[in-house]
Design a protein around this motif. Structure first.
Motif, PDB file in Angstrom:
ATOM      1  N   ASP A 198       0.666  -1.209  -0.275  1.00  0.00           N
ATOM      2  CA  ASP A 198       0.081  -0.025  -0.021  1.00  0.00           C
ATOM      3  C   ASP A 198       0.834   1.053  -0.043  1.00  0.00           C
ATOM      4  O   ASP A 198       2.056   0.922   0.486  1.00  0.00           O
ATOM      5  N   VAL A 199       0.477   2.506  -0.232  1.00  0.00           N
ATOM      6  CA  VAL A 199       1.145   3.700  -0.620  1.00  0.00           C
ATOM      7  C   VAL A 199       1.336   4.283   0.859  1.00  0.00           C
ATOM      8  O   VAL A 199       1.952   5.115   1.364  1.00  0.00           O
ATOM      9  N   SER A 200       0.359   3.798   1.891  1.00  0.00           N
ATOM     10  CA  SER A 200       0.248   4.382   3.296  1.00  0.00           C
ATOM     11  C   SER A 200       0.672   3.441   4.272  1.00  0.00           C
ATOM     12  O   SER A 200       0.408   2.298   4.515  1.00  0.00           O
ATOM     13  N   GLN A 201       1.768   3.748   4.902  1.00  0.00           N
ATOM     14  CA  GLN A 201       2.487   2.964   6.162  1.00  0.00           C
ATOM     15  C   GLN A 201       1.248   2.748   7.168  1.00  0.00           C
ATOM     16  O   GLN A 201       1.408   1.817   7.867  1.00  0.00           O
ATOM     17  N   ARG A 202       0.503   3.810   7.487  1.00  0.00           N
ATOM     18  CA  ARG A 202      -0.726   3.792   8.531  1.00  0.00           C
ATOM     19  C   ARG A 202      -1.552   2.555   8.144  1.00  0.00           C
ATOM     20  O   ARG A 202      -2.039   1.699   8.883  1.00  0.00           O
ATOM     21  N   ALA A 233      -4.736 -13.429   9.260  1.00  0.00           N
ATOM     22  CA  ALA A 233      -5.136 -14.586  10.080  1.00  0.00           C
ATOM     23  C   ALA A 233      -3.885 -15.222  10.618  1.00  0.00           C
ATOM     24  O   ALA A 233      -2.900 -15.076   9.748  1.00  0.00           O
ATOM     25  N   GLU A 234      -3.982 -15.905  11.965  1.00  0.00           N
ATOM     26  CA  GLU A 234      -2.718 -16.694  11.991  1.00  0.00           C
ATOM     27  C   GLU A 234      -2.213 -17.681  11.266  1.00  0.00           C
ATOM     28  O   GLU A 234      -3.378 -18.368  10.867  1.00  0.00           O
ATOM     29  N   GLY A 235      -1.203 -18.177  11.204  1.00  0.00           N
ATOM     30  CA  GLY A 235      -0.844 -19.018  10.620  1.00  0.00           C
ATOM     31  C   GLY A 235      -0.434 -18.772   9.086  1.00  0.00           C
ATOM     32  O   GLY A 235       0.287 -19.654   8.392  1.00  0.00           O
ATOM     33  N   ILE A 236      -0.446 -17.289   8.753  1.00  0.00           N
ATOM     34  CA  ILE A 236       0.041 -16.906   7.353  1.00  0.00           C
ATOM     35  C   ILE A 236       1.279 -16.110   7.510  1.00  0.00           C
ATOM     36  O   ILE A 236       1.329 -15.216   8.270  1.00  0.00           O
ATOM     37  N   LYS A 237       2.290 -16.368   6.752  1.00  0.00           N
ATOM     38  CA  LYS A 237       3.619 -15.440   6.749  1.00  0.00           C
ATOM     39  C   LYS A 237       3.146 -14.221   6.238  1.00  0.00           C
ATOM     40  O   LYS A 237       2.711 -14.003   5.255  1.00  0.00           O
ATOM     41  N   ILE A 238       3.630 -12.851   6.730  1.00  0.00           N
ATOM     42  CA  ILE A 238       3.427 -11.692   6.274  1.00  0.00           C
ATOM     43  C   ILE A 238       4.854 -10.976   5.950  1.00  0.00           C
ATOM     44  O   ILE A 238       5.795 -11.030   6.744  1.00  0.00           O
ATOM     45  N   ARG A 239       4.583 -10.238   4.858  1.00  0.00           N
ATOM     46  CA  ARG A 239       5.567  -9.310   4.487  1.00  0.00           C
ATOM     47  C   ARG A 239       4.868  -8.002   3.908  1.00  0.00           C
ATOM     48  O   ARG A 239       3.941  -8.034   3.538  1.00  0.00           O
ATOM     49  N   LYS A 240       5.224  -6.802   4.267  1.00  0.00           N
ATOM     50  CA  LYS A 240       4.876  -5.613   4.079  1.00  0.00           C
ATOM     51  C   LYS A 240       5.773  -4.653   3.394  1.00  0.00           C
ATOM     52  O   LYS A 240       6.876  -4.462   3.747  1.00  0.00           O
ATOM     53  N   HIS A 241       5.052  -4.105   2.451  1.00  0.00           N
ATOM     54  CA  HIS A 241       5.871  -3.077   1.400  1.00  0.00           C
ATOM     55  C   HIS A 241       5.253  -1.903   1.114  1.00  0.00           C
ATOM     56  O   HIS A 241       3.990  -1.986   0.920  1.00  0.00           O
ATOM     57  N   ILE A 242       5.617  -0.846   1.279  1.00  0.00           N
ATOM     58  CA  ILE A 242       5.150   0.626   0.653  1.00  0.00           C
ATOM     59  C   ILE A 242       5.394   0.290  -1.025  1.00  0.00           C
ATOM     60  O   ILE A 242       6.313   0.051  -1.435  1.00  0.00           O
ATOM     61  N   LEU A 243       4.079   0.526  -1.543  1.00  0.00           N
ATOM     62  CA  LEU A 243       4.285   0.211  -3.063  1.00  0.00           C
ATOM     63  C   LEU A 243       3.036   1.242  -3.467  1.00  0.00           C
ATOM     64  O   LEU A 243       1.872   1.143  -3.138  1.00  0.00           O
ATOM     65  N   ASP A 244       3.195   1.682  -4.787  1.00  0.00           N
ATOM     66  CA  ASP A 244       2.434   2.597  -5.534  1.00  0.00           C
ATOM     67  C   ASP A 244       1.698   1.700  -6.658  1.00  0.00           C
ATOM     68  O   ASP A 244       2.621   1.152  -7.403  1.00  0.00           O
ATOM     69  N   GLU A 245       0.396   1.570  -6.954  1.00  0.00           N
ATOM     70  CA  GLU A 245      -0.251   0.624  -7.806  1.00  0.00           C
ATOM     71  C   GLU A 245       0.375   1.062  -9.155  1.00  0.00           C
ATOM     72  O   GLU A 245       0.268   0.254 -10.085  1.00  0.00           O
TER      73      GLU A 245
END
Length: 353
Positions: A115-119, A127-139
């Motif tokens: 998403d473009v917003s860090q907030r 959900a629990e059990g899913i690995k997560i990565r987060k990235h600032i990205l403009d579509e």
């Protein structure tokens, strides 16, 4: 306060003119594609980023999630319908996790939230059990390694992209063979009541009009754009969600809270107060309805949702049968039950022999 007689004086010729201007204002995707070859932009991406950041920082942000939560739930349900466990999936334009919170670990092993917003990224639940990565990205600039994703999800984000064909091609490039794109965008009939009411009011009050609703993609164009990008086995359908509001002002306030306010480059930066009241009266007169039980008057707002599913080509994918190999003519479909019985009888006789 303006009475209806003061505001609603629109001749038949003005109505016809407004309808023509409404059709002209709704820019089709095919026209956008031709213009984009000359680097023409339609949306102000900086304004859209600021709108999303402002909405994400609002204290009452939860009040405006109702529409995107519903569409996100439906999109997650479509992921569950695909009987496969995806190793790596990306949610492009995840907002506040409208899709991710419904994704099951039985369907996805690792989810990349973009998403473009860090907030928004910080508040998106998974959900629990899913690995997560987060990235600032403009579509507008989708960047992933080639052949790195099994699934790409996008919920109500891609309709703000200037170069939609390029975005589809980038998504195809980052998908593995037999990878899937599942997305939902607002369609061309979204908020047609608000669009026509504002046009009529501005035509009557100002003697002209300017675009106050951003152009949306037409459903007839999505298939051709996906095909041009290289996707196969397309499935495209539409949903229509109608939400009732007390007046036009609550509707416009909620659109602001959803970060779905107008972001077109040619938008008017000011909507005069008398035009707003005129549009409210016209909206009420043309589309308003009264609840038979409570007697309360409300106005409907239509949101057209275009759902799309496309697959990256793979040699083992099913292919259409060659032309001319059919054994039953379409003109004989009325005899379908009889044909099925005859086929079953032939199979039983063959088994006995």
């Amino acid at each position: 306060m303006y009475s209806l007689k003061q505001v609603l004086f629109v001749s038949q010729s003005a109505l016809k003119l407004c309808k023509l201007l409404q059709n002209a204002e709704k820019i089709s995707t095919s026209a956008i594609v031709n213009k984009l070859d000359n680097s023409v932009k339609i949306f102000d991406r900086n304004t859209k980023s600021l709108q999303r950041e402002r909405a994400a920082r609002a204290e009452d942000v939860d009040l405006y999630d109702y529409l995107k939560d519903e569409i996100g739930f439906r999109l997650a349900d479509r992921v569950f319908d695909i009987k496969r466990k995806f190793k790596v999936a990306a949610d492009i334009g995840c907002h506040r996790g409208h899709v991710s919170k419904h994704i099951s670990p039985d369907s996805v092993e690792e989810l990349i939230l973009c998403d473009v917003s860090q907030r928004n990224l910080d508040s998106a639940p998974v959900a629990e059990g899913i690995k997560i990565r987060k990235h600032i990205l403009d579509e507008e600039h989708i960047e992933f390694e080639e052949n790195s994703l099994d699934l790409v999800i996008s919920c109500l984000s891609l309709h703000w992209v200037n170069d939609l064909p390029r975005a589809f091609k980038r998504i195809l490039n980052c998908l593995k063979q037999d990878g899937v794109l599942l997305a939902a965008v607002f369609g061309g009939d979204t908020l047609y009541e608000l669009r026509s009411s504002l046009q009529l009011a501005e035509l009557e009050r100002r003697g002209g009009l300017s675009p106050h609703i951003s152009p949306f993609t037409e459903v007839r164009d999505i298939g051709s754009l996906l095909t041009r990008a290289g996707f196969s086995m397309l499935t495209i359908d539409t949903d229509e969600i109608v939400v009732k509001y007390p007046s036009i002002f609550e509707l416009m306030w909620d659109l602001k809270g959803m970060a779905e306010s107008n972001a077109a480059l040619n938008r008017s930066l000011h909507l005069h107060r008398d035009t707003q009241f005129a549009a409210g009266a016209i909206y009420q007169q043309m589309y308003g309805c009264t609840d038979s039980e409570t007697g309360k008057v409300s106005i409907p707002a239509t949101f057209q949702i275009i759902n799309m599913l496309g697959w990256k080509p793979h040699p083992k994918q099913p292919k259409p049968i060659e032309r001319g190999t059919g054994e039953v003519s379409l003109k004989d479909l009325y005899k379908l039950d009889q044909i099925i019985k005859e086929v079953k009888k032939v199979k039983i006789d063959d088994d006995k022999n």
